[in-house]
Design an enzyme around this catalytic site. Structure first.
Site, short mmCIF file in Angstrom:
data_model
loop_
_atom_site.label_atom_id
_atom_site.label_comp_id
_atom_site.label_asym_id
_atom_site.label_seq_id
_atom_site.Cartn_x
_atom_site.Cartn_y
_atom_site.Cartn_z
N GLY A 215 0.79 -1.22 0.00
CA GLY A 215 0.00 0.00 0.00
C GLY A 215 0.82 1.27 0.00
O GLY A 215 0.28 2.36 -0.11
N CYS A 216 2.14 1.17 0.13
CA CYS A 216 2.99 2.37 0.09
C CYS A 216 3.34 2.66 -1.36
O CYS A 216 3.71 1.76 -2.09
CB CYS A 216 4.29 2.16 0.88
SG CYS A 216 4.07 2.32 2.64
N VAL A 217 3.24 3.92 -1.73
CA VAL A 217 3.59 4.29 -3.11
C VAL A 217 5.00 4.83 -3.18
O VAL A 217 5.59 5.22 -2.24
CB VAL A 217 2.62 5.33 -3.70
CG1 VAL A 217 1.36 4.64 -4.13
CG2 VAL A 217 2.36 6.45 -2.75
#
EC number: 2.8.1.-
Length: 110
Positions: A108-110
């Site tokens: 979920g981290c960009v």
């Protein structure tokens, strides 16, 4: 781009995460922090070690919200909040702390 720690080369991916998480050693975190112009304190190490334990237990790097809750539960509310964690890891406690801990980028981290 590989990093060098005490004469040993560690391969990283294009975002700077270790290619092989099993090769991690504390010196890796020190070199990565120096590249980010950050000096690691005991408070940083509390979170880095917490992340390594969390990963060992759950086999996943936690996203920031999960990390905040888990840190609060284990280390106390004064450390388990976004303001504190972003103060230590300004590039994002999930991404930056996991990178220093030798873990993959959190989901979920960009």
């Amino acid at each position: 781009m590989p990093i060098e720690v005490n004469g040993k080369t560690f391969e990283t991916d294009e975002e700077g995460y270790l290619a092989n998480i099993n090769e991690w050693e504390p010196g890796v975190a020190e070199v990565m922090a120096k590249e980010d112009e950050l000096e690691l304190t005991d408070e940083h190490w509390d979170i880095i070690n917490f992340l390594r334990e969390y990963y060992e237990e759950y086999q996943i790097a936690p996203a920031v919200r999960v990390l905040t809750k888990a840190v609060s539960k284990k280390l106390g509310k004064e450390k388990g909040n976004s303001k504190y964690l972003y103060g230590l890891f300004p590039y994002g406690p999930g991404k930056q702390a996991c990178r220093y801990a030798g873990l993959p980028k959190p989901t979920g981290c960009v």
